[in-house]
Structure formats: structure tokens, C-alpha cells
Motif scaffolding. Structure first.
Motif, PDB file in Angstrom:
ATOM      1  N   ALA A 163       0.804  -1.211   0.000  1.00  0.00           N
ATOM      2  CA  ALA A 163       0.000   0.000   0.000  1.00  0.00           C
ATOM      3  C   ALA A 163       0.841   1.268   0.000  1.00  0.00           C
ATOM      4  CB  ALA A 163      -0.952   0.001   1.206  1.00  0.00           C
ATOM      5  N   ALA A 164       1.858   1.345   0.844  1.00  0.00           N
ATOM      6  CA  ALA A 164       2.639   2.581   0.969  1.00  0.00           C
ATOM      7  C   ALA A 164       3.303   2.955  -0.355  1.00  0.00           C
ATOM      8  CB  ALA A 164       3.687   2.421   2.063  1.00  0.00           C
ATOM      9  N   LEU A 165       3.906   1.957  -1.025  1.00  0.00           N
ATOM     10  CA  LEU A 165       4.595   2.222  -2.288  1.00  0.00           C
ATOM     11  C   LEU A 165       3.598   2.615  -3.375  1.00  0.00           C
ATOM     12  CD1 LEU A 165       7.092   2.193  -4.128  1.00  0.00           C
ATOM     13  CD2 LEU A 165       6.711  -0.275  -4.468  1.00  0.00           C
ATOM     14  N   LEU A 166       2.468   1.879  -3.449  1.00  0.00           N
ATOM     15  CA  LEU A 166       1.499   2.155  -4.503  1.00  0.00           C
ATOM     16  C   LEU A 166       0.818   3.506  -4.302  1.00  0.00           C
ATOM     17  CD1 LEU A 166      -0.193  -1.302  -5.197  1.00  0.00           C
ATOM     18  CD2 LEU A 166       1.861  -0.311  -6.190  1.00  0.00           C
ATOM     19  N   GLN A 167       0.572   3.863  -3.019  1.00  0.00           N
ATOM     20  CA  GLN A 167      -0.030   5.177  -2.779  1.00  0.00           C
ATOM     21  C   GLN A 167       0.920   6.301  -3.185  1.00  0.00           C
ATOM     22  OE1 GLN A 167      -1.340   5.060   1.335  1.00  0.00           O
ATOM     23  NE2 GLN A 167      -3.429   4.482   0.740  1.00  0.00           N
ATOM     24  N   GLU A 168       2.207   6.099  -2.954  1.00  0.00           N
ATOM     25  CA  GLU A 168       3.196   7.102  -3.370  1.00  0.00           C
ATOM     26  C   GLU A 168       3.218   7.235  -4.896  1.00  0.00           C
ATOM     27  OE1 GLU A 168       8.041   7.816  -3.118  1.00  0.00           O
ATOM     28  OE2 GLU A 168       7.074   6.388  -1.775  1.00  0.00           O
ATOM     29  N   GLN A 169       3.164   6.091  -5.572  1.00  0.00           N
ATOM     30  CA  GLN A 169       3.156   6.111  -7.035  1.00  0.00           C
ATOM     31  C   GLN A 169       1.853   6.738  -7.559  1.00  0.00           C
ATOM     32  OE1 GLN A 169       3.722   2.001  -8.070  1.00  0.00           O
ATOM     33  NE2 GLN A 169       5.925   2.032  -7.721  1.00  0.00           N
ATOM     34  N   PHE A 170       0.755   6.434  -6.880  1.00  0.00           N
ATOM     35  CA  PHE A 170      -0.536   6.970  -7.281  1.00  0.00           C
ATOM     36  C   PHE A 170      -0.561   8.493  -7.142  1.00  0.00           C
ATOM     37  CE2 PHE A 170      -5.024   8.013  -6.091  1.00  0.00           C
ATOM     38  CZ  PHE A 170      -5.587   7.746  -7.330  1.00  0.00           C
ATOM     39  N   ASP A 171      -0.062   8.991  -6.018  1.00  0.00           N
ATOM     40  CA  ASP A 171      -0.038  10.439  -5.800  1.00  0.00           C
ATOM     41  C   ASP A 171       0.825  11.138  -6.853  1.00  0.00           C
ATOM     42  OD1 ASP A 171      -1.672  10.114  -3.627  1.00  0.00           O
ATOM     43  OD2 ASP A 171      -0.065  10.218  -2.136  1.00  0.00           O
ATOM     44  N   ALA A 172       1.945  10.499  -7.211  1.00  0.00           N
ATOM     45  CA  ALA A 172       2.831  11.074  -8.236  1.00  0.00           C
ATOM     46  C   ALA A 172       2.134  11.120  -9.593  1.00  0.00           C
ATOM     47  CB  ALA A 172       4.122  10.266  -8.322  1.00  0.00           C
ATOM     48  N   LEU A 173       1.380  10.049  -9.916  1.00  0.00           N
ATOM     49  CA  LEU A 173       0.645  10.004 -11.184  1.00  0.00           C
ATOM     50  C   LEU A 173      -0.391  11.124 -11.248  1.00  0.00           C
ATOM     51  CD1 LEU A 173      -0.166   8.426 -13.820  1.00  0.00           C
ATOM     52  CD2 LEU A 173      -1.884   7.268 -12.399  1.00  0.00           C
ATOM     53  N   ILE A 174      -1.156  11.272 -10.164  1.00  0.00           N
ATOM     54  CA  ILE A 174      -2.194  12.297 -10.138  1.00  0.00           C
ATOM     55  C   ILE A 174      -1.573  13.688 -10.272  1.00  0.00           C
ATOM     56  CG2 ILE A 174      -4.056  13.316  -8.778  1.00  0.00           C
ATOM     57  CD1 ILE A 174      -4.542  10.461  -9.892  1.00  0.00           C
ATOM     58  N   GLU A 175      -0.471  13.894  -9.595  1.00  0.00           N
ATOM     59  CA  GLU A 175       0.171  15.212  -9.613  1.00  0.00           C
ATOM     60  C   GLU A 175       0.650  15.580 -11.007  1.00  0.00           C
ATOM     61  OE1 GLU A 175       3.823  17.691  -7.430  1.00  0.00           O
ATOM     62  OE2 GLU A 175       3.527  15.562  -7.023  1.00  0.00           O
TER      63      GLU A 175
END
Length: 535
Positions: A163-175
Motif C-alpha cells: 500500500a505505501a509504495l502504490l499510494q506514493e506512485q498513485f499520488d505522483a501520477l495524479i500530480e
């Protein structure tokens, strides 16, 4: 780009979200002359990947105008709202495919039609929604600007083992996607005439802009639809087998009749009649009547039963112009029309001819037809024997088309049985089976592989049903056999095909080159008679 156009150009950058809002509101539209959306999923996914990596994807070119183009294509599969006629509209000149993908992928309703993508957070790549399964790590890109759905997805992602890694990647994608900006160049308040060459320049590697497509959009009104006009003319010509007339040809005829010109400028000037429906109706009616007379003469005088055999578009346009000005021609004037047609066809007068050349011929040829004020030779000489002997028969060659029509004018009869050939069938659409290699192609390929097999003088007309009977036979065998079977009719049948008389030429020892030498004088005399306009 001229300085005048440059002063009406603005540049800016726009967020994807803002562009999608404009599309949804109908402020950005696709003009009718653009090609439809054609990108496949791989191209669409590659574009999203470029955006996610913050790579440049090129600029959009828009044309802002209050001059509505009433016939517009929606964005991809999406039906867009109508806007009032007072609002300016931004028409997409360049970037339609990219804009469609971005709208479809992140701007459309989650359950709407069209291309839809997911982002696989585990593999860090985009996939088509139709080829992937849902999962905690698969983010539907159409939720990007759906705040509740986006937050719910992020919350659910906490249940993933990474979860922690994917949420970081997800936030970067959205940004990166929400912060991505696309350069937008806007041309403001240009006329159709000014926009046309710009569109052609930037679209030179894509689908060429047809002036007809442009004019359909530019002339539309509640009282007039150019598509309907062309369809009406095509239906009138259908019984004569000319129903496939192109919209661009109709435009040239309309411009010729109205302004004695086929130039692009005069075609575009037909837009002015949008505000004068009665004038446009009158022009269309006059042009349609002239076209019908022109086609009647093409059929009657030249055995031209299909556009496939029209040597040049200019022949139809000029003949239409003549009949629009002079609905009835005298016998002498018709003779001069025939002189002009055959001479320009065999001399290739209109090969690669620009519009201004054809425009000059409109009035000059009408004067020649009406008054005979110049010698017919001005429009081309009768081809000499040397050029006739070297002429090669090809489908899209004007001389080959003229040669086919010249053969038809002799009312040819089948070599196999002496029956008359129905030239209306033979020349209704191009079909090589209606033309016969006198020295069969397969025979020459086998016995003389280096020789040119498609000399025009090695062709005659033969009904398709009879062509297979000869196949690849040796002409020294099959021709004498046919001559014997035709008996007393042999001379007349061969003469109708512009071939040497069996009484004067020994077909039992026929070779290609001596045969062509014997035939060329016969063919030239026939073409000379045609070019004199006597029949």
C-alpha cells in the motif's frame, strides 16, 4: 504565414482538465472537414504514457470564429452540446486525435462510450479498460477528476500488501497528469480562405483537405446544403452512368458557370451565395442543365459512357461552361467541339494543367467553338506515327483513354464471331477484359519476354466473354483461324478494329513489330478524321 495572419494568433498553455471542460461545453469542436477519430488503443495508451512521464506531446491548433460551421463532427464517440450562434467556437485544426484521447480517457463520464484506460500501479503502465480486469491496484483514469471516486480508490488501496509504495506512485501520477499543460495556438477571426492553406500545410502528411469538404462546412445554411446539391446532380446524372461525379468537380462547374473560372479563389467565393439562397438555387439549376447537355454530348459524340474514360476533368468542366452560356449549338459549332476534344486528349493539353490554365481555356475555347476564330491546331496536333507506335496502354493515361474511345468510334465487332461489341458495356467502367492483346500478353511473356507487351497498337476491343477463347494462343495460328471462320466478313470485322485487311496482310507470318508498322497508318488516319471533327 503572412503578417496579417500573425497579428491574429495567440499562444497559451492549458491544463487537460480545462480543455476537457471546453470540449464538454461545446466550446471546442471538430470541423466537418477533419478526418474521423482513427487512433487505435496502442496509440492512445502511448499518449497517456507520454503525459505521465511529462514528455511533450505537441501543441493544439485552434481556429476561433463566430462564423459557424453547422456540420460538425463530435469528439470521438461523444455527442457534444449545441452552443448558441453568438458564441465563438474553437475549431480544432491540428491535434484532434490527441484531444479526443485525453477527453475520452480522463474527461468523459465514467460509464460513457469510447476509449477508456486503467493505470496498473503494480506494473506502472496504462492498459485499455476493455482488456484488463479491475483490482485494488487498477485505477480507472476517468475517475481522475471525480473527487469522491478518487479518494475512495486511494482509501481502498490501503488494503494492498504494498500500500505505501502504490499510494506514493498513485499520488505522483495524479500530480503529474493534473499539472500537465499543453501548448495551444489559437488563430482568431480568420476567414475560411485564410484557414484553408494553413490546415493543408499542417495536415500534409495526413488526410488531404478537399476543397469540397471545406465548402460543405462553409456554405451550409438552413436553406442550402452542398452535400444535398451534389447528390441531386448525381441523381440526375445516374441514368447516364455519371452518378459518381465528385463534389469537387461539381464545385468547379459551379464556379466556371458563375465566374468563368475554376480557380480556388472563385470556388471559395461561392460562399457568398450562402446569404442569397435564390441565387444559389438558380446557379445550381443552370449548372445541372448544362452538365446534362455536356454528358449527353460526351456519350453521343465520344462514346464516353463513364467517368473512368474521361481523359481530363477539364473536358467536363469546359463543356459544361459552353452549354451554360449556349444551350444550343449549330452543326459547325459541334464540329469544333469534337476537334477540341480529340486534339486536347491526344496532345495531353491538360496534363498537370493548373487551374489558371483551364480558366483561360474556358473563354478561349467558347470563342473558338462559337466563332472558329483560330485554327483547331492551336489545341493540339494529330499524333504522328512515331508517337503512336511508342504509346503504351495504361488505365490512368489520357492517351490510352482517348485511344479506347477512338476504337469505340469505329463500332468494333468481335474478332471471334463478327458480332457487334456493345461499347456502352465495354466503356461503362474500366475492365481490362474488354480489351484484348492482339499478340497475347502471356504468349509474348513466354516467347519474347524482353519486348513491350502493352503497346496501344497491340490492343483492340473484344467482349469479355470472348477474350478467354483466345487466351495465350500464337497469333500466327489463332488469327488465320478466325479469318477463315469469318469468311466473307473478315475484312469488315478487321477494319472495324482498325486492323490491316486480311486480303492485304499475311497473318500467318505475323510478328509484333511488322504488325504495328502495318497498323499505325490505319489508326493515324482514323484519329486524323476524329480530330477534324467530321464524326
Amino acid at each position: 504565414m503572412s503578417a496579417n495572419v500573425g497579428t491574429r494568433l495567440s499562444t497559451a498553455t492549458a491544463y487537460i482538465k480545462d480543455l476537457n471542460v471546453q470540449v464538454r461545453k461545446g466550446e471546442i469542436k471538430v470541423p466537418q472537414f477533419q478526418r474521423p477519430f482513427v487512433w487505435g488503443d496502442d496509440q492512445a495508451l502511448a499518449l497517456l504514457d507520454s503525459v505521465a512521464n511529462n514528455y511533450p506531446v505537441g501543441s493544439l491548433l485552434l481556429w476561433r470564429t463566430t462564423d459557424k460551421l453547422a456540420i460538425e463532427r463530435n469528439i470521438g464517440d461523444f455527442v457534444l452540446p449545441q452552443t448558441d450562434d453568438m458564441s465563438p467556437t474553437d475549431y480544432v485544426l491540428d491535434g484532434q486525435q490527441r484531444l479526443t484521447v485525453l477527453y475520452s480517457a480522463v474527461g468523459a463520464d465514467p460509464d460513457g462510450p469510447g476509449f477508456s484506460a486503467l493505470y496498473d500501479l503494480e506494473r506502472e503502465r496504462f492498459v485499455s479498460a476493455k482488456s484488463a480486469s479491475a483490482g485494488l491496484h487498477m485505477f480507472p483514469m476517468r475517475w481522475l477528476y471525480q473527487t469522491t471516486k478518487l479518494l475512495n480508490f486511494r482509501t481502498a488501496l490501503q488494503a494492498h500488501k504494498n500500500a505505501a509504495l502504490l499510494q506514493e506512485q498513485f499520488d505522483a501520477l495524479i500530480e503529474v497528469i493534473t499539472g500537465y499543460q499543453i501548448p495551444v495556438v489559437t488563430l482568431k477571426d480568420l476567414t475560411v480562405e485564410e484557414v484553408c492553406p494553413i490546415f493543408e500545410r499542417i495536415n500534409s502528411s495526413g488526410t488531404p483537405l478537399s476543397i469540397f469538404d471545406l465548402m460543405v462546412a462553409a456554405t451550409w445554411s438552413n436553406r442550402f446544403d452542398l452535400n444535398e446539391t451534389v447528390q441531386e446532380i448525381a441523381e440526375a446524372l445516374q441514368p447516364k452512368n455519371y452518378g459518381e461525379i465528385s463534389g469537387t468537380r461539381v464545385l468547379k462547374c459551379l464556379a466556371a458557370v458563375r465566374d468563368s473560372s475554376t480557380s480556388r479563389e472563385r470556388i471559395l467565393a461561392l460562399r457568398q451565395l450562402r446569404e442569397k439562397p435564390s441565387d444559389m438555387d438558380g446557379l445550381v439549376d443552370r449548372t445541372k442543365k448544362a452538365l446534362l447537355k455536356a454528358v449527353d454530348q460526351l456519350i453521343t459524340d465520344f462514346k464516353l459512357y463513364s467517368m473512368d474514360f474521361l481523359p481530363y476533368e477539364a473536358h467536363l468542366v469546359i463543356l459544361t461552361y459552353i452549354y451554360a452560356q449556349n444551350p444550343t449549338l449549330t452543326a459547325g459549332q459541334l464540329q469544333r467541339v469534337r476537334q477540341w476534344f480529340w486534339r486536347t486528349s491526344f496532345s495531353e493539353r491538360y496534363r498537370g494543367a493548373p487551374d489558371d490554365f483551364v480558366t483561360r481555356d474556358l473563354t478561349a475555347i467558347q470563342s473558338f467553338v462559337l466563332q472558329g476564330d483560330v485554327l483547331a491546331e492551336r489545341y493540339g496536333a494529330v499524333p504522328d506515327e512515331t508517337s503512336l507506335k511508342s504509346m503504351v496502354f495504361r488505365k490512368n493515361n489520357s492517351r490510352s483513354r482517348a485511344f479506347s474511345l477512338a476504337l469505340a468510334k469505329k463500332n468494333p465487332r468481335n474478332l471471334t464471331n463478327g458480332n457487334s461489341i456493345d461499347t456502352a458495356v465495354a466503356l461503362s467502367v474500366y475492365n481490362k477484359k474488354q480489351f484484348h492483346h492482339i499478340f497475347p500478353e502471356a504468349f509474348l511473356r513466354k516467347n519474347r519476354p524482353a519486348v513491350e507487351r502493352n503497346y496501344s497498337l497491340n490492343f483492340c476491343m473484344l467482349a469479355a466473354s470472348e477474350n478467354n477463347l483466345i487466351s495465350d494462343q500464337d497469333p500466327q495460328i489463332y488469327l488465320p483461324t478466325l479469318i477463315k471462320a469469318l469468311d466473307a466478313n473478315a475484312d469488315a470485322v478487321f477494319e472495324s478494329n482498325l486492323m490491316p485487311s486480311p486480303r492485304e496482310y499475311d497473318y500467318t507470318s505475323a510478328e509484333l513489330e511488322p504488325f504495328i508498322d502495318a497498323r499505325v497508318g490505319i489508326v493515324r488516319r482514323h484519329i486524323e478524321a476524329l480530330c477534324s471533327g467530321h464524326y
